[in-house]
Scaffold this motif. Structure first.
Motif, PDB file in Angstrom:
ATOM      1  N   SER B  47       0.738  -1.130  -0.085  1.00 40.19           N
ATOM      2  CA  SER B  47       0.071   0.046   0.340  1.00 40.19           C
ATOM      3  C   SER B  47       0.702   1.237  -0.348  1.00 40.19           C
ATOM      4  N   ASP B  48       1.725   1.511   0.207  1.00 40.24           N
ATOM      5  CA  ASP B  48       2.503   2.131  -0.025  1.00 40.24           C
ATOM      6  C   ASP B  48       3.432   2.676  -1.329  1.00 40.24           C
ATOM      7  N   VAL B  49       3.206   0.872  -1.959  1.00 40.55           N
ATOM      8  CA  VAL B  49       3.934   2.079  -3.744  1.00 40.55           C
ATOM      9  C   VAL B  49       2.967   3.285  -4.442  1.00 40.55           C
ATOM     10  N   ASP B  50       3.243   3.951  -4.743  1.00 44.70           N
ATOM     11  CA  ASP B  50       2.795   5.187  -5.698  1.00 44.70           C
ATOM     12  C   ASP B  50       3.333   5.408  -6.557  1.00 44.70           C
ATOM     13  N   GLY B  51       4.040   4.334  -6.885  1.00 39.63           N
ATOM     14  CA  GLY B  51       5.129   4.192  -8.150  1.00 39.63           C
ATOM     15  C   GLY B  51       5.615   3.602  -9.359  1.00 39.63           C
ATOM     16  N   VAL B  52       4.990   2.836 -10.487  1.00 41.94           N
ATOM     17  CA  VAL B  52       5.681   1.601 -10.907  1.00 41.94           C
ATOM     18  C   VAL B  52       5.855   1.711 -12.323  1.00 41.94           C
ATOM     19  N   LEU B  53       7.317   0.941 -12.071  1.00 38.60           N
ATOM     20  CA  LEU B  53       7.866   0.741 -13.543  1.00 38.60           C
ATOM     21  C   LEU B  53       8.299  -0.747 -13.627  1.00 38.60           C
ATOM     22  N   ALA B  54       7.768  -1.109 -14.794  1.00 43.81           N
ATOM     23  CA  ALA B  54       8.052  -2.355 -15.438  1.00 43.81           C
ATOM     24  C   ALA B  54       7.962  -2.543 -17.073  1.00 43.81           C
ATOM     25  N   ALA B  55       8.983  -3.945 -17.384  1.00 47.85           N
ATOM     26  CA  ALA B  55       9.269  -4.078 -18.324  1.00 47.85           C
ATOM     27  C   ALA B  55       9.164  -5.835 -18.552  1.00 47.85           C
ATOM     28  N   ALA B  56       8.552  -6.830 -19.337  1.00 47.63           N
ATOM     29  CA  ALA B  56       8.460  -8.024 -19.178  1.00 47.63           C
ATOM     30  C   ALA B  56       8.549  -8.584 -21.203  1.00 47.63           C
ATOM     31  N   THR B  57       9.299  -9.544 -21.445  1.00 45.98           N
ATOM     32  CA  THR B  57       8.814 -10.406 -23.444  1.00 45.98           C
ATOM     33  C   THR B  57       7.510 -11.193 -22.820  1.00 45.98           C
ATOM     34  N   GLN B  58       7.221 -11.505 -21.719  1.00 45.59           N
ATOM     35  CA  GLN B  58       5.750 -12.069 -22.407  1.00 45.59           C
ATOM     36  C   GLN B  58       4.557 -10.883 -21.421  1.00 45.59           C
ATOM     37  N   ALA B 121       9.036 -19.058 -27.333  1.00 49.24           N
ATOM     38  CA  ALA B 121       7.436 -18.681 -26.401  1.00 49.24           C
ATOM     39  C   ALA B 121       8.076 -17.917 -26.084  1.00 49.24           C
ATOM     40  N   ALA B 122       8.748 -16.810 -24.990  1.00 44.64           N
ATOM     41  CA  ALA B 122       8.286 -15.925 -24.315  1.00 44.64           C
ATOM     42  C   ALA B 122       9.402 -14.840 -24.999  1.00 44.64           C
ATOM     43  N   SER B 123      10.084 -15.220 -25.982  1.00 44.59           N
ATOM     44  CA  SER B 123      10.646 -13.558 -26.476  1.00 44.59           C
ATOM     45  C   SER B 123      10.706 -13.715 -27.401  1.00 44.59           C
ATOM     46  N   PRO B 124       9.658 -14.310 -28.272  1.00 47.55           N
ATOM     47  CA  PRO B 124       9.011 -14.233 -30.272  1.00 47.55           C
ATOM     48  C   PRO B 124      10.352 -12.974 -30.850  1.00 47.55           C
ATOM     49  N   ARG B 125      10.356 -12.745 -32.059  1.00 46.36           N
ATOM     50  CA  ARG B 125      11.285 -12.521 -32.544  1.00 46.36           C
ATOM     51  C   ARG B 125      10.322 -11.463 -34.103  1.00 46.36           C
ATOM     52  N   GLU B 126      10.520 -10.262 -33.921  1.00 49.76           N
ATOM     53  CA  GLU B 126       9.577  -9.810 -34.819  1.00 49.76           C
ATOM     54  C   GLU B 126      10.336 -10.128 -36.573  1.00 49.76           C
ATOM     55  N   TYR B 127       9.181  -9.841 -37.632  1.00 47.36           N
ATOM     56  CA  TYR B 127       9.760 -10.465 -38.334  1.00 47.36           C
ATOM     57  C   TYR B 127      10.603  -9.279 -39.453  1.00 47.36           C
ATOM     58  N   ASN B 128      12.130  -9.286 -40.365  1.00 51.33           N
ATOM     59  CA  ASN B 128      12.815  -7.640 -40.234  1.00 51.33           C
ATOM     60  C   ASN B 128      13.099  -8.708 -42.145  1.00 51.33           C
ATOM     61  N   PRO B 129      12.745  -7.915 -42.402  1.00 51.42           N
ATOM     62  CA  PRO B 129      12.566  -7.907 -44.058  1.00 51.42           C
ATOM     63  C   PRO B 129      14.215  -7.809 -45.509  1.00 51.42           C
ATOM     64  N   PHE B 130      15.179  -7.281 -43.768  1.00 48.97           N
ATOM     65  CA  PHE B 130      16.199  -7.264 -43.757  1.00 48.97           C
ATOM     66  C   PHE B 130      16.981  -8.576 -43.400  1.00 48.97           C
ATOM     67  N   GLU B 131      16.681  -9.225 -42.423  1.00 46.49           N
ATOM     68  CA  GLU B 131      17.713 -10.336 -41.880  1.00 46.49           C
ATOM     69  C   GLU B 131      17.035 -11.038 -41.713  1.00 46.49           C
ATOM     70  N   GLN B 133      15.216 -13.316 -43.242  1.00 47.30           N
ATOM     71  CA  GLN B 133      15.824 -14.943 -44.470  1.00 47.30           C
ATOM     72  C   GLN B 133      17.066 -15.160 -44.998  1.00 47.30           C
ATOM     73  N   TYR B 134      18.078 -14.702 -43.646  1.00 47.29           N
ATOM     74  CA  TYR B 134      19.120 -14.841 -43.367  1.00 47.29           C
ATOM     75  C   TYR B 134      19.425 -15.987 -42.649  1.00 47.29           C
ATOM     76  N   ARG B 135      18.495 -15.961 -41.309  1.00 44.40           N
ATOM     77  CA  ARG B 135      18.599 -16.527 -40.023  1.00 44.40           C
ATOM     78  C   ARG B 135      19.647 -16.967 -39.532  1.00 44.40           C
ATOM     79  N   PRO B 136      19.643 -15.096 -38.914  1.00 42.80           N
ATOM     80  CA  PRO B 136      20.537 -15.195 -38.024  1.00 42.80           C
ATOM     81  C   PRO B 136      19.490 -15.895 -37.003  1.00 42.80           C
ATOM     82  N   LEU B 137      21.273 -16.511 -35.828  1.00 40.02           N
ATOM     83  CA  LEU B 137      20.379 -17.143 -34.777  1.00 40.02           C
ATOM     84  C   LEU B 137      20.230 -15.927 -33.680  1.00 40.02           C
ATOM     85  N   LEU B 138      19.563 -15.234 -33.362  1.00 42.74           N
ATOM     86  CA  LEU B 138      19.496 -13.590 -33.049  1.00 42.74           C
ATOM     87  C   LEU B 138      19.351 -14.224 -31.127  1.00 42.74           C
ATOM     88  N   PRO B 139      20.284 -13.522 -30.050  1.00 41.14           N
ATOM     89  CA  PRO B 139      20.836 -12.661 -30.510  1.00 41.14           C
ATOM     90  C   PRO B 139      22.052 -12.887 -31.102  1.00 41.14           C
TER      91      PRO B 139
END
Lengths: 128, 383
Positions: B47-58, B121-131, B133-139
Motif C-alpha cells: 500500500s506504500d507503493v505509488d509508482g510502478v515501473l515494469a517491462a517483460a517480454t511476456q 515462446a517467451a521472446s518471439p522475434r519480429e520479422y525483419n525483411p532485411f535479416e 531470410q538469412y536466419r541469423p541465430l539472434l541475438p
C-alpha cells in the motif's frame, strides 16, 4: 515525398530485387547512401533517390550458425562500395572460409512463394 | 533541469525464485513475489507503493499487469521496454518522478518464465525483411559478429573471450543462488558445442526463469527505512540502433556515451569504482563495456581480462554474482545486474563480498548491443 498510398519503400525495393537489382537510396541533400529503404531519410530529409548498386562489397563481419541437424550456415554483414551495409550470406564456399575483408559480389536469390527474391553474395576474389 | 546526484536511494531489492519454476507459474507471479520480498527488505508495504515501473517480454502491459495483480493504483507508471537495460532507464525515470513529486515509493519489477515456456515462446522475434531470410541465430549471431570484428581489429583471442566465462563461473561458485555449481576451464569453454562462431554455448548466457524487484525512495525517506540507503549517484541512457545491420561500428557500443554521462552526474571517474556489474549476455560484452566505460583503452579489453583479472582475487571485481553467464539470466537481466551492485555496496555478499565497496557501477545492455544504460550506486560515504 513518397506517396505511401501508391508505393512503399519496401515494395519498391522488392520490385528491383525481382529484376535482379540490389537497390538502395541516396539522400540528395547530403549525398549519403541510405539503407534500409525509407520514406524519410535519417535527419528528416525527403529528397531520396533510388539507385542500383554495382553489387561489389567487402565482408565487414561474419559468423557461422550451427543449427542442430543442419549444415553450418554463413551469416555476414557486407559493406557495399556505394557506402551502405546489409546483412546477407556468402554462398558457394565453405561457410567457415568466409573471412572479414573478403571482396564479394551480389547475386539475387530467387526466393519462393512466401519470400521475395533477396541478395546473397559470392566471392569476387581478393581482399581489402 | 537535470537529475541530482544522490537525490534518491535504493531502499529494497530482491530476486524472485530463480532457475526453473513450477509449471504454469506466470511472469507476473515472479514479479509479485520479488516485489513483496523487496518491500520486506526495506520494511514497506504494497500500500506504500505509488509508482510502478515494469517491462517483460511476456507481458506487453507489464506495469498494468503487476498493478492489477497486487491491487496498486499508481500515481506514476512507466512501461519503457528497450530490452535488458530497461530497468536502468526505470531507475532514471523513477528518479525524475520522485524528484518532481510525481511519486514517493517507486517499484521496479521484472519476471520471466523463459526456461519453462522456451525462449522462442517467451521472446518471439519480429520479422525483419532485411535479416530474417538469412536466419541469423539472434541475438547470439549479432554478438558473435561483434566478437569476430573485435578479434579482427584488435587481435582479441578466443582464449580471452573464454576468460570472461571462467571468471564468471569462479564468482558463481561463491554465490549460493547461482545456477552453475561446477568449475569451468578455458579449454572447456572453447571445446563446448559451437553455436554461432566464434561462440560456443559456454560464451552464451543461461536461459532461466526468474525475476526481481527494486524499491526506490527519496534520499531523506531512505534513511528512515530498514537497510542502509544505496544512493543513485549517476545515470546515463543511450540507444544507437535496433538491428545489428544498423550498428555503426560493431566494436564500439553506446556505453561509450552512457558511461561518461553517468560519471559526469556522479562526479566520479572509473578509478573511483570498487565493483562493476556488467550485462554479460555473451563473453564479448564485458570486454566491450570495460573499454567503452573507460576502464581500459579501446581494443585492450581482451588483454585486460586475461590471467584471471576480473575473477575473484583479480585486479577488478566484475560480475561478482556469477553474471548472466553463470548465476542467472531470465531473458532480460538488467534488474539482477543492479541488485548485485546494490548488495555489494550494502556489504551483504558473504564470500564474494568486495572489501570496502563504496561505489558500484551497474551497466545494462539491451537488444543486440542496441540500448546501453549505466547506473552508478554509492554508499553514504560517497555523498
Amino acid at each position: 515525398m513518397v506517396d505511401l498510398t501508391k508505393a512503399s519503400p519496401l515494395g519498391t525495393y522488392y520490385e528491383h530485387c525481382k529484376r535482379g537489382e540490389l537497390a538502395y537510396q541516396v539522400n540528395r541533400d547530403d549525398g549519403n547512401a541510405v539503407f534500409f529503404p525509407r520514406a524519410v531519410a535519417p535527419g528528416g530529409g525527403t529528397n531520396l533517390e533510388w539507385r542500383v548498386s554495382k553489387g561489389l562489397g567487402t565482408v565487414y563481419s561474419t559468423t557461422v550458425v550451427y543449427y542442430r541437424n543442419e549444415p553450418p550456415l554463413n551469416v555476414a554483414l557486407i559493406d557495399l562500395d556505394e557506402g551502405f551495409r546489409l546483412m546477407s550470406r556468402i554462398e558457394d564456399i565453405d561457410p567457415t572460409h568466409v573471412k572479414i575483408g573478403m571482396r564479394v559480389k551480389v547475386r539475387m536469390h530467387p526466393g519462393d512463394e512466401k519470400q521475395p527474391p533477396y541478395p546473397v553474395f559470392t566471392s569476387a576474389g581478393g581482399a581489402k | 533541469m537535470s537529475l541530482k546526484r544522490g537525490s534518491i536511494a535504493v531502499a529494497g531489492v530482491a530476486e524472485s525464485d530463480l532457475g526453473q519454476v513450477a509449471p504454469h507459474t506466470s511472469p507476473i507471479d515472479l514479479m509479485a513475489q520479488a516485489s513483496l520480498r523487496a518491500l520486506d527488505d526495506c520494511g514497506l508495504k504494497v500500500s506504500d507503493v505509488d509508482g510502478v515501473l515494469a517491462a517483460a517480454t511476456q507481458a506487453r502491459y507489464a506495469p498494468g499487469q503487476i498493478c492489477e495483480y497486487l491491487g496498486i493504483k499508481p500515481k506514476y507508471f512507466d512501461g519503457t521496454m528497450i530490452g535488458g537495460s530497461s530497468f536502468m532507464t526505470h531507475v532514471a525515470h523513477a528518479q525524475a518522478a520522485i524528484e518532481t513529486g510525481m511519486c514517493e515509493v517507486a517499484l521496479i519489477a521484472y519476471g520471466s518464465t523463459q526456461r519453462t515456456v522456451s525462449r522462442a515462446a517467451a521472446s518471439p522475434r519480429e520479422y525483419n525483411p532485411f535479416e530474417t531470410q538469412y536466419r541469423p541465430l539472434l541475438p547470439i549471431s549479432a554478438y558473435a559478429m561483434a566478437a569476430a570484428r573485435h578479434m579482427h581489429e584488435y587481435g582479441t583471442t578466443r582464449e580471452q573471450l573464454a576468460e570472461v566465462a571462467v571468471a564468471a563461473r569462479q564468482w558463481a561458485l561463491l554465490n549460493p543462488k547461482a545456477w552453475e555449481k561446477e568449475p569451468l576451464t578455458i579449454e572447456q569453454v572453447i571445446k563446448a558445442r559451437m553455436v554461432s562462431h566464434p561462440f560456443t554455448v559456454r560464451d552464451c548466457c543461461l536461459v532461466l526463469d526468474g525475476g526481481g524487484a527494486m524499491i526506490l525512495v527519496s534520499a531523506k525517506r531512505a534513511k528512515t527505512l530498514k537497510k542502509p540507503p544505496v544512493y543513485v549517484l549517476g545515470v546515463g541512457e543511450t540507444m544507437s540502433h535496433v538491428s545489428i545491420s544498423n550498428m555503426p561500428d560493431l566494436t564500439v557500443s553506446a556505453a561509450s556515451e552512457s558511461g561518461p554521462k553517468a560519471f559526469r552526474m556522479a562526479r566520479l571517474k572509473p578509478a573511483d569504482v570498487d565493483m562493476l556489474s556488467l550485462y554479460d549476455a555473451f563473453t564479448i560484452n564485458p570486454i566491450l563495456f570495460l573499454e567503452d566505460l573507460g576502464f581500459c583503452p579501446k581494443g585492450e579489453g581482451g588483454r585486460f581480462v586475461s590471467g584471471g583479472a576480473i575473477a575473484p582475487g583479480g585486479k577488478l571485481a566484475v560480475n561478482t554474482s556469477g553474471g548472466g553467464l553463470s548465476y542467472c539470466h531470465p531473458g532480460m537481466y538488467g534488474l539482477l545486474v543492479m541488485i548485485e551492485a546494490v548488495r555489494q555496496v550494502r556489504g551483504e555478499c558473504g564470500k564474494r563480498q568486495v572489501k570496502d565497496c563504496e561505489v558500484a557501477l551497474a551497466h545494462g545492455n539491451g537488444g543486440v548491443l542496441s540500448t546501453q544504460c549505466t547506473v552508478i550506486f554509492g554508499s553514504d560515504k560517497t555523498l
